[in-house]
Design a protein around this motif. Structure first.
Motif, PDB file in Angstrom:
ATOM      1  N   LEU A  66     -27.432 -13.527  29.303  1.00 24.58           N
ATOM      2  CA  LEU A  66     -28.814 -13.978  29.288  1.00 24.58           C
ATOM      3  C   LEU A  66     -29.615 -13.253  30.366  1.00 24.58           C
ATOM      4  CD1 LEU A  66     -30.642 -15.952  27.787  1.00 24.58           C
ATOM      5  CD2 LEU A  66     -30.095 -17.672  29.527  1.00 24.58           C
ATOM      6  N   ALA A  67     -29.001 -13.065  31.531  1.00 19.17           N
ATOM      7  CA  ALA A  67     -29.648 -12.338  32.615  1.00 19.17           C
ATOM      8  C   ALA A  67     -29.887 -10.882  32.238  1.00 19.17           C
ATOM      9  CB  ALA A  67     -28.808 -12.419  33.883  1.00 19.17           C
ATOM     10  N   ILE A  68     -28.906 -10.265  31.547  1.00 19.95           N
ATOM     11  CA  ILE A  68     -29.065  -8.882  31.102  1.00 19.95           C
ATOM     12  C   ILE A  68     -30.222  -8.773  30.108  1.00 19.95           C
ATOM     13  CG2 ILE A  68     -27.999  -7.015  29.782  1.00 19.95           C
ATOM     14  CD1 ILE A  68     -26.988  -7.248  32.613  1.00 19.95           C
ATOM     15  N   PHE A  69     -30.283  -9.729  29.152  1.00 21.78           N
ATOM     16  CA  PHE A  69     -31.367  -9.717  28.172  1.00 21.78           C
ATOM     17  C   PHE A  69     -32.728  -9.873  28.846  1.00 21.78           C
ATOM     18  CE2 PHE A  69     -34.269 -12.017  25.365  1.00 21.78           C
ATOM     19  CZ  PHE A  69     -34.325 -11.142  24.290  1.00 21.78           C
ATOM     20  N   PHE A  70     -32.811 -10.787  29.809  1.00 26.37           N
ATOM     21  CA  PHE A  70     -34.064 -10.996  30.532  1.00 26.37           C
ATOM     22  C   PHE A  70     -34.437  -9.749  31.340  1.00 26.37           C
ATOM     23  CE2 PHE A  70     -36.431 -12.545  34.286  1.00 26.37           C
ATOM     24  CZ  PHE A  70     -37.526 -13.073  33.632  1.00 26.37           C
ATOM     25  N   ASP A  98     -33.332 -14.868  37.935  1.00 28.43           N
ATOM     26  CA  ASP A  98     -31.879 -14.655  37.905  1.00 28.43           C
ATOM     27  C   ASP A  98     -31.156 -15.606  38.853  1.00 28.43           C
ATOM     28  OD1 ASP A  98     -32.082 -12.682  36.041  1.00 28.43           O
ATOM     29  OD2 ASP A  98     -31.954 -11.011  37.454  1.00 28.43           O
ATOM     30  N   TYR A  99     -31.669 -15.694  40.067  1.00 28.50           N
ATOM     31  CA  TYR A  99     -30.949 -16.438  41.119  1.00 28.50           C
ATOM     32  C   TYR A  99     -31.034 -17.951  40.933  1.00 28.50           C
ATOM     33  CZ  TYR A  99     -29.535 -17.934  45.787  1.00 28.50           C
ATOM     34  OH  TYR A  99     -28.902 -18.548  46.839  1.00 28.50           O
ATOM     35  N   TYR A 100     -32.212 -18.452  40.621  1.00 25.53           N
ATOM     36  CA  TYR A 100     -32.412 -19.897  40.577  1.00 25.53           C
ATOM     37  C   TYR A 100     -32.224 -20.520  39.201  1.00 25.53           C
ATOM     38  CZ  TYR A 100     -34.246 -19.673  45.307  1.00 25.53           C
ATOM     39  OH  TYR A 100     -34.365 -19.495  46.661  1.00 25.53           O
ATOM     40  N   TRP A 101     -32.181 -19.684  38.151  1.00 23.98           N
ATOM     41  CA  TRP A 101     -32.068 -20.303  36.843  1.00 23.98           C
ATOM     42  C   TRP A 101     -30.981 -19.684  35.972  1.00 23.98           C
ATOM     43  CZ3 TRP A 101     -34.133 -18.942  31.692  1.00 23.98           C
ATOM     44  CH2 TRP A 101     -33.979 -20.001  30.782  1.00 23.98           C
ATOM     45  N   LEU A 102     -31.142 -18.398  35.607  1.00 24.18           N
ATOM     46  CA  LEU A 102     -30.232 -17.815  34.632  1.00 24.18           C
ATOM     47  C   LEU A 102     -28.781 -17.808  35.087  1.00 24.18           C
ATOM     48  CD1 LEU A 102     -32.338 -14.814  33.297  1.00 24.18           C
ATOM     49  CD2 LEU A 102     -31.934 -17.020  32.216  1.00 24.18           C
ATOM     50  N   VAL A 103     -28.542 -17.470  36.356  1.00 19.47           N
ATOM     51  CA  VAL A 103     -27.165 -17.395  36.855  1.00 19.47           C
ATOM     52  C   VAL A 103     -26.899 -18.510  37.862  1.00 19.47           C
ATOM     53  CG1 VAL A 103     -25.474 -15.984  38.052  1.00 19.47           C
ATOM     54  CG2 VAL A 103     -27.076 -14.908  36.471  1.00 19.47           C
ATOM     55  N   GLY A 104     -27.804 -18.653  38.805  1.00 18.04           N
ATOM     56  CA  GLY A 104     -27.577 -19.639  39.853  1.00 18.04           C
ATOM     57  C   GLY A 104     -27.472 -21.054  39.330  1.00 18.04           C
ATOM     58  N   PHE A 105     -28.208 -21.400  38.279  1.00 22.07           N
ATOM     59  CA  PHE A 105     -28.201 -22.762  37.759  1.00 22.07           C
ATOM     60  C   PHE A 105     -26.980 -23.033  36.901  1.00 22.07           C
ATOM     61  CE2 PHE A 105     -29.376 -25.950  34.575  1.00 22.07           C
ATOM     62  CZ  PHE A 105     -29.753 -26.995  35.407  1.00 22.07           C
ATOM     63  N   PHE A 106     -26.558 -22.041  36.102  1.00 17.61           N
ATOM     64  CA  PHE A 106     -25.470 -22.250  35.157  1.00 17.61           C
ATOM     65  C   PHE A 106     -24.105 -21.928  35.745  1.00 17.61           C
ATOM     66  CE2 PHE A 106     -29.099 -21.564  32.336  1.00 17.61           C
ATOM     67  CZ  PHE A 106     -28.986 -22.676  31.516  1.00 17.61           C
ATOM     68  N   SER A 107     -24.050 -21.060  36.713  1.00 20.01           N
ATOM     69  CA  SER A 107     -22.758 -20.609  37.223  1.00 20.01           C
ATOM     70  C   SER A 107     -22.529 -21.128  38.637  1.00 20.01           C
ATOM     71  CB  SER A 107     -22.724 -19.069  37.224  1.00 20.01           C
ATOM     72  OG  SER A 107     -21.537 -18.612  37.805  1.00 20.01           O
ATOM     73  N   SER A 108     -21.265 -21.513  38.907  1.00 21.45           N
ATOM     74  CA  SER A 108     -20.916 -22.002  40.243  1.00 21.45           C
ATOM     75  C   SER A 108     -20.711 -20.857  41.212  1.00 21.45           C
ATOM     76  CB  SER A 108     -19.641 -22.854  40.176  1.00 21.45           C
ATOM     77  OG  SER A 108     -18.578 -22.085  39.617  1.00 21.45           O
ATOM     78  N   GLU A 109     -20.499 -19.671  40.687  1.00 24.81           N
ATOM     79  CA  GLU A 109     -20.281 -18.503  41.526  1.00 24.81           C
ATOM     80  C   GLU A 109     -21.520 -17.610  41.448  1.00 24.81           C
ATOM     81  OE1 GLU A 109     -16.712 -16.509  40.602  1.00 24.81           O
ATOM     82  OE2 GLU A 109     -15.479 -18.317  40.614  1.00 24.81           O
ATOM     83  N   SER A 110     -22.357 -17.730  42.410  1.00 25.77           N
ATOM     84  CA  SER A 110     -23.605 -16.969  42.396  1.00 25.77           C
ATOM     85  C   SER A 110     -23.693 -16.078  43.614  1.00 25.77           C
ATOM     86  CB  SER A 110     -24.795 -17.927  42.369  1.00 25.77           C
ATOM     87  OG  SER A 110     -25.988 -17.209  42.383  1.00 25.77           O
ATOM     88  N   GLU A 111     -24.221 -14.864  43.401  1.00 27.91           N
ATOM     89  CA  GLU A 111     -24.415 -13.952  44.510  1.00 27.91           C
ATOM     90  C   GLU A 111     -25.699 -14.309  45.257  1.00 27.91           C
ATOM     91  OE1 GLU A 111     -24.023  -9.886  43.353  1.00 27.91           O
ATOM     92  OE2 GLU A 111     -22.694 -10.375  41.695  1.00 27.91           O
ATOM     93  N   SER A 112     -25.944 -13.622  46.356  1.00 27.54           N
ATOM     94  CA  SER A 112     -27.137 -13.890  47.146  1.00 27.54           C
ATOM     95  C   SER A 112     -28.374 -13.369  46.421  1.00 27.54           C
ATOM     96  CB  SER A 112     -27.027 -13.213  48.513  1.00 27.54           C
ATOM     97  OG  SER A 112     -27.033 -11.802  48.358  1.00 27.54           O
ATOM     98  N   TYR A 113     -29.519 -13.931  46.808  1.00 27.99           N
ATOM     99  CA  TYR A 113     -30.786 -13.498  46.211  1.00 27.99           C
ATOM    100  C   TYR A 113     -31.027 -12.013  46.491  1.00 27.99           C
ATOM    101  CZ  TYR A 113     -35.789 -13.019  45.418  1.00 27.99           C
ATOM    102  OH  TYR A 113     -37.011 -12.600  44.980  1.00 27.99           O
TER     103      TYR A 113
END
Length: 343
Positions: A40-44, A92-107
């Motif tokens: 989803l992040a790649i598509f966005f 990406d950070y607050y919604w697409l990956v950060g919200f759905f995934s428990s393993e998120s990189e830094s902003y």
């Protein structure tokens, strides 16, 4: 550029761009590829990159290049690039990956990834716009060159030897003086001077505004010879500002007055033509107002006139992005207003 060819180029551009971007992401990213948010992040990201490309290639670069404002173009590109990447990284950070995934990189990591891929797309869009602008410029130069050759050939075919015409006018002038008709002699002298200017002095790229005004007055005086004393016809000419040391392209002023005379004078009714020319520090404003007596008004193509379309073509060539031409009808008057940016 043909439409289908341009479409193929766009497909190739995006195919090549996303091939490099996906390889880049697979190489350095720690996204969890087995989870939906990654794709989803790649598509966005693809959507944001397309916005960067098309905004750069079709709006920002062409717009500022036409205005020749390169510093403002650079500032706009940098500002748009930073803002879009900040927005994309927040999503990406607050919604697409950060919200759905428990393993998120830094902003900062998201911002770095997005900036690198977007910078590549920005360069693509900039290159596309510059190449397209260069192709269009070369095409315009070729068209103008061909039109110039065609015009010159038509002029040569239609031209009567000017020396013959001047000799005939000189003979008429001498006969008018001999027969004691000073008004006729004066009119012939003015006509000869006007023709000499049109034939010999308008070949230069630019002429002194004072000279153009002088011959515009001669043109008006020659026409006024056709007006009877009891005709209710008035032609007024007002000049404001310093016209000295100003140069313009030749034969830009007369077509407006020629048009006003053609469509604005009826010897059976009150007819008024008001001409005003004003020069400010960096602008020439030229306004011609005439009464309306015909069903069709405005600069119209004819054997004796330049025509609105031809005049616009001349202005677009001689004063690209540095003129405005407005025509309107107001309270029974036809108004032509030309504004030129002058050096």
């Amino acid at each position: 550029m043909k439409k289908y060819l341009e479409a193929i180029i766009h497909v190739l551009i995006w195919g090549f761009a996303y091939f490099l971007i996906l390889n880049y992401v697979n190489t350095i990213s720690d996204f969890r590829k087995d989870e939906g948010p990654f794709w989803l992040a790649i598509f966005f990201g693809m959507l944001m990159n397309q916005i960067i490309f098309y905004a750069t290639a079709f709006f920002i670069v062409p717009g500022f290049l036409r205005l020749k404002k390169i510093p403002l173009l650079i500032i706009t590109l940098i500002s748009a690039f930073v803002l879009i990447n900040l927005f994309e990284s927040v999503i990406d950070y607050y919604w697409l990956v950060g919200f759905f995934s428990s393993e998120s990189e830094s902003y900062l990591s998201y911002f770095s990834y997005n900036s690198i891929s977007s910078f590549f797309i920005l360069l693509l869009g900039l290159s596309y716009a510059l190449i397209k602008y260069w192709i269009q410029s070369e095409k315009l130069k070729r068209v103008l060159y061909e039109e110039k050759l065609t015009t010159e050939m038509a002029f040569l075919k239609a031209q009567i030897n000017p020396h013959f015409l001047f000799n005939v006018l000189n003979s008429f002038y001498a006969k008018a003086l001999k027969n004691d008709v000073p008004e006729l002699a004066d009119g012939i002298a003015k006509l000869a001077e006007l023709m000499r200017y049109m034939v010999y002095e308008t070949n230069e790229e630019k002429v002194a505004l004072e000279k153009e005004i002088h011959h515009l007055k001669k043109f008006i005086q020659v026409y006024q010879l056709r007006i009877a004393e009891d005709d209710d016809v008035f032609i007024n000419f007002a000049i404001k500002g310093a016209v000295e040391n100003v140069k313009i392209s030749p034969m830009l002023l007369i077509p407006f007055v020629e048009n006003a005379i053609k469509h604005g004078i009826d010897t059976k009714a009150k007819s008024i033509i008001d001409i005003s020319l004003e020069v400010t520090q960096n602008e020439l404003s030229y306004k011609v107002t005439n009464t309306m007596h015909q069903a069709v008004y405005g600069l119209k193509d004819s054997a004796s006139g330049f025509g609105l379309d031809n005049l616009k073509k001349r202005l677009s060539i001689l004063y690209p992005n540095s003129y405005t031409l407005e025509t309107k009808v107001e309270k029974g008057y036809f108004i032509s207003l030309l504004k030129l940016q002058i050096d």
